[in-house]
Motif scaffolding. Structure first.
Motif, mmCIF file in Angstrom:
data_model
loop_
_atom_site.group_PDB
_atom_site.id
_atom_site.type_symbol
_atom_site.label_atom_id
_atom_site.label_comp_id
_atom_site.label_asym_id
_atom_site.label_seq_id
_atom_site.Cartn_x
_atom_site.Cartn_y
_atom_site.Cartn_z
ATOM 1 N N SER A 180 83.212 43.059 56.121
ATOM 2 C CA SER A 180 83.966 44.533 55.808
ATOM 3 C C SER A 180 83.086 45.852 55.653
ATOM 4 O O SER A 180 82.195 46.145 55.526
ATOM 5 N N LEU A 181 84.054 46.748 55.753
ATOM 6 C CA LEU A 181 83.900 48.349 56.121
ATOM 7 C C LEU A 181 84.424 49.590 54.769
ATOM 8 O O LEU A 181 84.794 49.103 54.468
ATOM 9 N N THR A 182 83.941 49.926 54.464
ATOM 10 C CA THR A 182 83.410 51.360 54.164
ATOM 11 C C THR A 182 82.476 52.293 54.868
ATOM 12 O O THR A 182 82.011 52.403 53.980
ATOM 13 N N ILE A 183 83.076 53.126 56.220
ATOM 14 C CA ILE A 183 82.292 54.178 57.159
ATOM 15 C C ILE A 183 82.792 55.242 57.247
ATOM 16 O O ILE A 183 82.404 55.762 58.142
ATOM 17 N N THR A 184 84.181 55.591 56.703
ATOM 18 C CA THR A 184 84.799 56.743 56.574
ATOM 19 C C THR A 184 85.797 57.000 57.737
ATOM 20 O O THR A 184 85.893 56.224 58.164
ATOM 21 N N GLU A 185 86.646 57.843 57.967
ATOM 22 C CA GLU A 185 87.544 57.648 58.973
ATOM 23 C C GLU A 185 87.177 58.051 59.939
ATOM 24 O O GLU A 185 87.090 57.556 61.346
ATOM 25 N N SER A 186 85.418 59.294 59.982
ATOM 26 C CA SER A 186 85.016 59.382 61.411
ATOM 27 C C SER A 186 85.186 58.149 62.202
ATOM 28 O O SER A 186 84.211 58.059 63.021
ATOM 29 N N GLY A 187 83.862 57.293 61.425
ATOM 30 C CA GLY A 187 83.641 55.462 61.572
ATOM 31 C C GLY A 187 84.483 55.032 62.807
ATOM 32 O O GLY A 187 84.206 54.036 63.510
ATOM 33 N N TYR A 188 85.437 55.568 62.837
ATOM 34 C CA TYR A 188 86.335 54.418 63.493
ATOM 35 C C TYR A 188 86.589 54.938 65.203
ATOM 36 O O TYR A 188 87.760 53.919 66.135
ATOM 37 N N TYR A 189 86.245 56.020 65.884
ATOM 38 C CA TYR A 189 85.883 57.000 66.307
ATOM 39 C C TYR A 189 87.720 56.860 67.285
ATOM 40 O O TYR A 189 87.864 56.133 68.145
ATOM 41 N N TYR A 190 88.313 57.152 65.735
ATOM 42 C CA TYR A 190 89.986 57.093 66.375
ATOM 43 C C TYR A 190 90.444 58.173 66.266
ATOM 44 O O TYR A 190 90.197 59.646 65.282
ATOM 45 N N ASN A 191 91.273 58.567 67.936
ATOM 46 C CA ASN A 191 91.957 59.723 67.711
ATOM 47 C C ASN A 191 94.172 60.205 66.832
ATOM 48 O O ASN A 191 95.030 59.123 67.276
ATOM 49 N N GLU A 192 93.611 60.693 66.145
ATOM 50 C CA GLU A 192 94.775 60.903 65.636
ATOM 51 C C GLU A 192 95.953 61.515 65.843
ATOM 52 O O GLU A 192 97.147 60.986 65.677
#
Length: 502
Positions: A135-147
């Motif tokens: 399981s993960l709580t790594i905040t949004e920046s931890g996903y390296y996701y381009n919005e």
């Protein structure tokens, strides 16, 4: 009587030591249980949410094969490691409301691994047959996701490092660790573990799947295919307001409950978790402790939209303008009559109209409950916490409501006020001229754009991985957000706000 240090040896005394009785775990821990969950990112929210649900399963339902092994990937996680190790993994959850304070010692975190000390130990733990869920709580920046492109930020230096096979045994990112552990399980003929995001993001499971599969394809298309076919990434909606722990919270815990805890968690009584029933290697009976386990992603998305647009959107409306106006806490903003009206009217007239109906959910009652939760003075929720990492929040909490209002030609001037307040907030100076620190993974780019643009929002809106063309090309939106930013910059929040309240 001096407070008792929180550890396994003192649990029985702690249960009766303070002025009020404290609930403590009476279930087996340590080597007597299996650690079926590995959790990356042990912070306040995890310890007030997933860990509490697991604690209830262990305490009330005898579940002993889903204890949690916490993992810290970042250097700052060293403090959590040291605290949990000194306290045998135990910590206190303090629930506060108008009814009073209640303390509960939680024991579901059975061990903790600090990745910078031993990265191989983390990979081996995830790959172990006893591990069913990561399981993960790594905040949004931890996903390296381009919005904007909805793709993995594969050019990011940390992702590039983890994609290099030479670094396979020493990953830096969550995806590097997940890939390494899943590759090992694949070699051993095990099922993939379920990857369960508990982060406050819309479609958190789908995004996690897409990012990990994208990463895996760049490393090994065959493994990516196995993850795609066999892996599960349930979508979930999570909710519990959890402010940062303050020194006064530790003092109150010692005075009122007789517990010396180096890092307790303060939270509200309310908690909610809606999760899609998609697990690849088994799961605990979450429904026994109040989790809403639903059959498909559509059901999660309905709850998710309500929460992100109403709770988180309103938090943004409280946080950025509130801090600019000189407030410190969420409840202080809600005590201001004009702010209170603004938040309610934004919810009712701009956020709510485009939300889906959910059978059995009264949306007006939900809005009223949110107003009560925001007004809770006992949890002392600090505005800087609400304002953290806005580049991952505003595009999810505010802009979708604006985009949908554009589509149906609905009102969105209050939402524009909130976005404009954030644009001004980025500069790090409040309306009284006091400087404050803006914490955001994109802070350098954001501040450069904010200073270059001045009172013209076009500079910030040009950041393509945050804002889409549909916003930039809409004349009504550009006009309203420009007016709001000009007024806030010229007159400040408290003089501008009444113009946005009916």
């Amino acid at each position: 009587m001096a407070p008792l240090k929180l550890n396994s040896q003192n649990l029985s005394q702690i249960a009766t030591a303070g002025e009020s009785q404290v609930k403590v775990p009476t279930y087996a821990r340590g080597g007597a249980v299996k650690e079926g969950i590995v959790h990356i990112g042990v912070g306040g929210f995890h310890r007030a949410h997933l860990a509490v649900y697991v604690d209830k399963l262990m305490q009330n339902h005898g579940v002993n094969d889903y204890a949690i092994c916490g993992v810290g990937l970042q250097p700052f996680d060293v403090t959590m490691r040291d605290v949990l190790q000194a306290q045998d993994g135990l910590y206190t959850v303090i629930e506060r409301s108008a009814k009073g304070s209640f303390a509960n010692v939680v024991g579901s975190i059975n061990s903790f691994l600090f990745a910078p000390d031993d990265r191989e130990a983390v990979i081996a733990k995830m790959a172990h047959p006893d591990t069913h869920i990561v399981s993960l709580t790594i905040t949004e920046s931890g996903y390296y996701y381009n919005e904007n492109t909805h793709q993995l930020q594969s050019e990011h230096p940390d992702i590039q490092f983890d994609l290099d096979p030479a670094n396979a045994s020493s990953p830096r990112t969550t995806f590097g660790f997940l890939y390494a552990a899943l590759a090992r399980r694949h070699q051993q003929g095990l099922n993939p573990f379920t990857v369960m995001s508990c982060d406050n993001m819309q479609k958190n499971g789908s995004i996690t799947r897409h990012m990990l599969e994208s990463f895996a394809r760049l490393r090994n298309p065959e493994l990516a295919k196995w993850i795609s076919e066999q892996g599960h990434f349930p979508n979930a909606m999570v909710d519990r307001i959890t402010p940062q722990t303050a020194p006064a919270d530790k003092t109150a815990l010692a005075d009122n409950f007789g517990i010396e805890d180096s890092w307790p968690v303060v939270t509200e009584p309310f908690m909610q978790w809606v999760i899609e029933d998609r697990f690849s290697d088994g799961r605990p009976p979450f429904e026994k402790v109040g989790v809403q386990v639903v059959s498909n992603v559509h059901d999660v998305e309905q709850f998710e939209k309500h929460k992100l647009r109403l709770l988180n959107g309103s938090h943004s409306a409280i946080g950025y303008p509130g801090q600019l106006a000189g407030f410190k806490y969420v409840h202080e903003v809600m005590e201001h009559p004009v702010f209170r009206k603004f938040v309610w009217q934004m919810m009712q007239e701009e956020s709510k109209p485009n939300l889906p109906d959910i059978p059995g959910v009264n949306i007006d009652e939900y809005c009223q409950t949110l107003m009560e939760r925001f007004s809770n003075p006992t949890i002392m929720d600090q505005l800087p916490r609400v304002c953290l990492n806005a580049s991952g929040k505003i595009p999810q909490f505010i802009m979708p409501s604006i985009a949908e209002a554009i589509w149906v030609t609905g009102p969105f001037r209050r939402l524009c006020f909130v976005a404009a307040a954030w644009f001004h907030y980025i500069k790090g100076v409040d309306d009284n001229g006091n400087s404050f620190k803006v914490e955001d993974p994109m802070i350098e780019e954001l501040q450069a754009k904010a200073h270059a643009g001045g009172t013209d929002p076009a500079a910030i809106l040009s950041i393509k991985n945050l804002f889409g063309d549909d916003l930039r090309s809409d004349k009504r939106f550009m006009q309203q957000i420009t007016i709001a930013l000009e007024e806030i910059s010229r007159d400040g929040i408290l003089k501008t706000l009444p113009k946005y309240v009916d």
